[in-house]
Motif scaffolding. Structure first.
Motif, PDB file in Angstrom:
ATOM      1  N   VAL A  92       2.260  33.492   1.793  1.00  0.00           N
ATOM      2  CA  VAL A  92       2.550  33.484   0.643  1.00  0.00           C
ATOM      3  C   VAL A  92       2.647  31.909   0.743  1.00  0.00           C
ATOM      4  O   VAL A  92       2.909  31.086   1.383  1.00  0.00           O
ATOM      5  CB  VAL A  92       4.803  33.074   1.871  1.00  0.00           C
ATOM      6  CG1 VAL A  92       4.964  32.595   0.354  1.00  0.00           C
ATOM      7  CG2 VAL A  92       4.497  34.637   1.520  1.00  0.00           C
ATOM      8  N   LEU A  93       2.910  30.964  -0.419  1.00  0.00           N
ATOM      9  CA  LEU A  93       2.374  30.000  -1.039  1.00  0.00           C
ATOM     10  C   LEU A  93       3.740  29.278  -1.492  1.00  0.00           C
ATOM     11  O   LEU A  93       3.965  30.297  -3.059  1.00  0.00           O
ATOM     12  CB  LEU A  93       1.383  29.069  -2.098  1.00  0.00           C
ATOM     13  CG  LEU A  93       1.179  28.430  -2.636  1.00  0.00           C
ATOM     14  CD1 LEU A  93       1.363  27.317  -0.900  1.00  0.00           C
ATOM     15  CD2 LEU A  93      -0.305  28.031  -3.052  1.00  0.00           C
ATOM     16  N   LEU A  94       4.434  28.814  -1.795  1.00  0.00           N
ATOM     17  CA  LEU A  94       5.770  27.736  -2.303  1.00  0.00           C
ATOM     18  C   LEU A  94       5.095  27.237  -3.063  1.00  0.00           C
ATOM     19  O   LEU A  94       5.101  25.720  -2.987  1.00  0.00           O
ATOM     20  CB  LEU A  94       6.999  28.065  -1.491  1.00  0.00           C
ATOM     21  CG  LEU A  94       7.285  29.072  -0.659  1.00  0.00           C
ATOM     22  CD1 LEU A  94       7.060  29.063   0.546  1.00  0.00           C
ATOM     23  CD2 LEU A  94       9.242  29.051  -1.248  1.00  0.00           C
ATOM     24  N   ILE A  95       5.967  26.962  -4.252  1.00  0.00           N
ATOM     25  CA  ILE A  95       5.112  25.281  -5.450  1.00  0.00           C
ATOM     26  C   ILE A  95       6.302  25.429  -6.426  1.00  0.00           C
ATOM     27  O   ILE A  95       7.008  26.407  -6.437  1.00  0.00           O
ATOM     28  CB  ILE A  95       4.085  25.304  -6.304  1.00  0.00           C
ATOM     29  CG1 ILE A  95       3.594  27.110  -7.303  1.00  0.00           C
ATOM     30  CG2 ILE A  95       2.921  25.833  -5.613  1.00  0.00           C
ATOM     31  CD1 ILE A  95       2.862  27.554  -7.940  1.00  0.00           C
ATOM     32  N   SER A  96       6.455  24.536  -6.851  1.00  0.00           N
ATOM     33  CA  SER A  96       7.649  24.243  -7.969  1.00  0.00           C
ATOM     34  C   SER A  96       6.998  24.476  -9.226  1.00  0.00           C
ATOM     35  O   SER A  96       5.711  24.221  -9.473  1.00  0.00           O
ATOM     36  CB  SER A  96       8.026  22.790  -7.641  1.00  0.00           C
ATOM     37  OG  SER A  96       6.996  21.897  -8.237  1.00  0.00           O
ATOM     38  N   PRO A  97       7.765  24.760 -10.442  1.00  0.00           N
ATOM     39  CA  PRO A  97       7.134  25.108 -12.113  1.00  0.00           C
ATOM     40  C   PRO A  97       6.112  23.441 -12.129  1.00  0.00           C
ATOM     41  O   PRO A  97       5.679  23.994 -12.755  1.00  0.00           O
ATOM     42  CB  PRO A  97       8.288  25.423 -11.907  1.00  0.00           C
ATOM     43  CG  PRO A  97       9.685  24.605 -11.482  1.00  0.00           C
ATOM     44  CD  PRO A  97       8.897  24.618  -9.943  1.00  0.00           C
ATOM     45  N   GLU A  98       6.864  22.604 -11.594  1.00  0.00           N
ATOM     46  CA  GLU A  98       6.388  20.761 -12.221  1.00  0.00           C
ATOM     47  C   GLU A  98       4.724  21.232 -11.386  1.00  0.00           C
ATOM     48  O   GLU A  98       3.961  20.442 -12.480  1.00  0.00           O
ATOM     49  CB  GLU A  98       7.130  20.130 -12.011  1.00  0.00           C
ATOM     50  CG  GLU A  98       8.331  20.056 -12.162  1.00  0.00           C
ATOM     51  CD  GLU A  98       9.666  20.662 -11.816  1.00  0.00           C
ATOM     52  OE1 GLU A  98      10.298  20.689 -12.598  1.00  0.00           O
ATOM     53  OE2 GLU A  98       9.348  21.358 -11.078  1.00  0.00           O
ATOM     54  N   ARG A  99       4.830  22.049 -10.521  1.00  0.00           N
ATOM     55  CA  ARG A  99       2.905  21.996 -10.022  1.00  0.00           C
ATOM     56  C   ARG A  99       2.425  22.549 -10.596  1.00  0.00           C
ATOM     57  O   ARG A  99       1.229  22.200 -10.747  1.00  0.00           O
ATOM     58  CB  ARG A  99       3.321  22.513  -8.699  1.00  0.00           C
ATOM     59  CG  ARG A  99       1.919  21.703  -7.366  1.00  0.00           C
ATOM     60  CD  ARG A  99       1.797  20.803  -7.166  1.00  0.00           C
ATOM     61  NE  ARG A  99       3.498  20.326  -7.696  1.00  0.00           N
ATOM     62  CZ  ARG A  99       3.565  18.633  -6.864  1.00  0.00           C
ATOM     63  NH1 ARG A  99       2.311  17.590  -7.493  1.00  0.00           N
ATOM     64  NH2 ARG A  99       4.619  17.950  -7.294  1.00  0.00           N
ATOM     65  N   LEU A 100       3.115  23.610 -11.998  1.00  0.00           N
ATOM     66  CA  LEU A 100       1.457  23.504 -12.517  1.00  0.00           C
ATOM     67  C   LEU A 100       1.555  23.162 -14.154  1.00  0.00           C
ATOM     68  O   LEU A 100       0.215  23.335 -13.989  1.00  0.00           O
ATOM     69  CB  LEU A 100       2.220  24.812 -13.132  1.00  0.00           C
ATOM     70  CG  LEU A 100       3.031  26.587 -12.437  1.00  0.00           C
ATOM     71  CD1 LEU A 100       3.839  27.237 -12.867  1.00  0.00           C
ATOM     72  CD2 LEU A 100       1.812  26.695 -11.774  1.00  0.00           C
ATOM     73  N   ASN A 101       1.833  21.609 -13.753  1.00  0.00           N
ATOM     74  CA  ASN A 101       1.560  20.943 -14.541  1.00  0.00           C
ATOM     75  C   ASN A 101       0.685  19.801 -14.108  1.00  0.00           C
ATOM     76  O   ASN A 101       0.595  18.366 -14.679  1.00  0.00           O
ATOM     77  CB  ASN A 101       2.285  20.244 -15.798  1.00  0.00           C
ATOM     78  CG  ASN A 101       1.717  19.389 -16.581  1.00  0.00           C
ATOM     79  OD1 ASN A 101       0.768  20.392 -17.611  1.00  0.00           O
ATOM     80  ND2 ASN A 101       2.726  18.793 -17.254  1.00  0.00           N
TER      81      ASN A 101
END
Length: 724
Positions: A133-142
């Motif tokens: 499982v990798l957790l990222i924030s939505p801001e990481r997508l940008n």
């Protein structure tokens, strides 16, 4: 485009191979050999693993949404799938999810701003297929580096995409975040990656029908299959709700001082503003309660420690803003008290849902205040993008023809940095700008301000505010009210809240607590730090300054009676500043005397000067004259406005606020003569500069500059109130 299972369908037969395998995984994850799925959990797992479906799960906090995606992840991994990617909105939530995964034997890692130094290790683990499982924030997508280096490989290998707190996707959600809208584009790219569909799971505990429909539409993009929707009852049997209306902020604080120790276990006290949270925590701690504040100003490292202290019951309460919200997981949290109401019942339900997740009983009390609506209005206005500012940003980027940083953009648009960053996110999600190395650049795509959409969102939020006020005064069941607001068809009277069973909370106030609360409410004196350096790029706005403000032209540290968001004087000063211009009340002068007496300046002021004021000349003038009279100091009159006076409204960024006042404040000749003659008359020391409200501090800085140039030996700002 959805298939709804409001009432979960029947469990799979006992001999169903997937059900048996999933139950074994659940038992291993929970370390309980007798663990069974709750109603709906396996149906969601089945939709993801066997059906490779897109699913939305709307279930109350504590139901076990994380069990669904952890079980599904391990089942998919056993079938050769790549890692699960979880988009999660808060670092606190990520920390809890990683900890829960580790306890369950799931290999989980994060990629966020908090662990950028560990990204190479995470990438290596992903490359070796050592991550479940990798957790990222939505801001990481940008983030350019993540978007260009990591995301393509993840899209190619991803086994499951999970969107946690999915109400953030929707404009209609109570906690909409612009970067969450990128998930629609991410989902749209999934079918093109490989022939085998990538299942998608969205989860939330706070979604009404409008939010559900919006999220389903975004989940279903470019998919021929219907979205599987699982909705369960949202009422929480463990919560005992109540509303206690009290006369003023000091009474509400006195209630906490009197009764905090009686509340069960440890819990959270929510406040609407940072200063209210900090002031409340300080007053409770001074009275001997084990409490600490938690706000947007709290350092990330300290946040993690505070969360752990609360989980381990080393504190009785954390006094928090909404910064401690989604995802914080303490199953035995015993109470939630609100000093002031959130702006919607949905947001309120989300916050009180932190309590009683693993206990039979938790107490939830709302202490609303008349100032709540003003605070709602402030935050609602700050969160909406402005059309004029958006076009100014786009024009600046187009004309530059290269990436511009946020500080450079501040000289092109009059918006605070937080508002400018939000605006850039909105424009980026709409495809008009993109974040690259070196800042932001225009994409060249056409962009139009969607006025109708934002008007609908604004009206929806006003409707939520009206519902919150209705909740405070309802004579029906409070839990039923919240559940109906979330369009829960199973909403029914709870039999426990104060309208069902009568008030369960004490109402008496200890006299010592009353006195302590009054002292807190009456406390005055907030330091005002002087401006010490100019914003960058001022020459682009026609202001020929840069770097450090020369010390001989700076103000000294000043004082405000209070912040507008303070528990005590903040309320009184808001009322004063909202009223028609009139002489200052005597009680305000008495408070100013206290501030002056406790100031501790190096040199006593030798005179008083009033700031030039177009909006409140009588208030500012009488305040300055009163201070001069009480302090037996000469009153030198008011400064003058030139060239029409300051033009920037409240809320602009530093560059525009300085440009709006530069060379527009002047010292009249009689005041210049008085300042020049002071040393010869044996009067040495600074002048008091009196004003009504301070926000950006640039008016004070410019007035101090011209006063120092006119001969003032120093400037001590004294203002009624500080914004914030």
């Amino acid at each position: 485009m959805s298939e709804t299972a409001a009432t979960p369908c029947a469990a799979q037969p006992a001999d169903d191979a997937l059900h048996t395998e999933a139950r074994e995984v659940l038992r291993a994850l929970t370390s309980r050999p007798d663990a069974e799925f709750k109603d709906g959990q396996f149906e969601a797992v089945d939709a993801l693993v066997r059906g490779r479906r897109r699913a939305l799960v709307v279930q109350r906090t504590g139901w076990g949404k994380s069990a669904v995606y952890f079980v599904a992840s391990l089942l998919l991994r056993a079938r050769g799938a790549g890692p699960t990617v979880i988009v999660s909105p808060l670092l606190a939530l990520m920390r809890d999810q990683v900890a829960a995964a580790a306890r369950a034997g799931v290999r989980a890692v994060t990629m966020s701003s908090a662990n950028a130094t560990e990204w190479d290790e995470v990438r290596a683990a992903l490359a070796q297929d050592e991550v479940d499982v990798l957790l990222i924030s939505p801001e990481r997508l940008n983030n350019p580096r993540f978007r260009d280096e990591q995301l393509p490989d993840l899209l190619a290998r991803m086994g499951l995409l999970v969107v946690d707190e999915a109400h953030c996707i929707s404009d209609w959600g109570h906690d909409f975040r612009p970067d969450y809208r990128r998930i629609r584009d991410l989902i749209g790219r999934l079918p093109a990656v490989r022939a085998e569909p990538v299942p998608v799971l969205a989860t939330t505990a706070t979604a009404n029908e409008r939010v559900v429909a919006d999220v389903v539409e975004q989940l279903g993009v470019d998919s021929a299959d219907e979205v599987f929707v699982l909705r369960g009852p949202l009422a929480r049997a463990s919560l005992q709700l109540g509303v206690l209306r009290m006369a003023d902020p000091s009474a509400r604080l006195a209630w906490l001082l009197t009764h905090l120790h009686e509340l069960p276990g440890s819990g959270i006290v929510y406040a609407l503003t940072v200063s209210a949270a900090e002031d409340t925590a300080r007053a409770l701690a001074d009275a001997g309660h084990a409490v600490i504040s938690y706000t947007g100003r709290t350092d990330p490292e300290q946040r993690a420690q505070i969360e752990q202290d609360l989980k381990d019951n080393r504190v009785k309460a954390v006094v928090a803003t909404s910064a401690l919200g989604m995802g914080f997981d303490k199953p035995d949290l015993g109470f939630v008290v609100h000093l002031g109401a959130p702006s919607s019942p949905v947001a309120y339900y989300q916050q009180v849902g932190r309590a009683g997740r693993g206990t039979d009983h938790a107490e939830v009390l709302l202490l609303p205040g008349p100032e709540d609506r003003r605070i709602w209005e402030y935050f609602a206005t700050a969160s909406m993008p402005d059309e004029q500012q958006a076009h100014a940003v786009l024009q600046a980027l187009r004309e530059a023809g290269r990436p511009l940083s946020v500080p450079v953009l501040e000289t092109s648009v009059s918006a605070k940095r937080s508002q400018l960053e939000l605006l850039l996110k909105v424009l980026a999600v709409d495809g008009a700008v993109e974040k690259v190395g070196g800042g932001w650049r225009a994409t060249g795509r056409d962009w139009a301000y969607d006025a109708q959409r934002y008007a609908r969102v604004a009206e929806a939020r006003r409707a939520e505010e009206r519902l919150m006020l209705d909740y405070e005064t309802t004579q029906t069941c409070r839990m039923e009210f919240l559940a109906r607001t979330l369009d829960d068809p199973t909403a029914a009277p709870c039999g426990r809240c104060d309208t069902c069973a009568g008030p369960w909370y004490p109402t008496g106030l200890d006299e010592e607590a009353r006195a302590k609360a009054r002292r807190t409410a009456q406390k005055v004196g907030v330091p005002i730090e002087p401006r010490r350096s100019y914003p960058s790029g001022m020459d682009r706005l026609g202001v020929p300054v840069k770097g450090t403000i020369p010390p001989a032209r700076q103000a000294e540290e000043g004082r405000a009676l209070a912040r507008l968001s303070d528990l005590g004087w903040g309320v009184r000063l808001r009322e004063l500043l909202d009223a028609d211009d009139a002489p200052v009340p005597e009680a305000v002068l008495e408070a100013a005397v206290t501030v002056l007496r406790e100031w501790g300046w190096e040199e006593r002021p030798i005179a008083v000067v009033a700031m030039a004021s177009r909006g409140r000349p009588r208030l500012v003038g009488s305040f300055a004259e009163g201070v001069a009279r009480i302090g037996q100091l000469p009153f030198l009159g008011a400064l003058e406005l030139r060239h029409g006076g300051p033009t920037a409204g409240p809320g602009g960024n530093s560059a525009y606020r300085l440009a709006s006042v530069w060379e527009r404040i002047a010292v009249p000749d009689p005041m210049v003569q008085a300042l020049a003659s002071a040393p010869a008359a044996g009067r040495h020391g600074p002048v008091l500069l009196v004003d009504d409200l301070v926000d950006s501090r640039w008016s004070l800085a410019e007035a101090s500059r011209v006063l120092r140039d006119a001969g003032a030996q120093g400037v001590l700002p004294l203002v009624l109130a500080q914004q914030g």
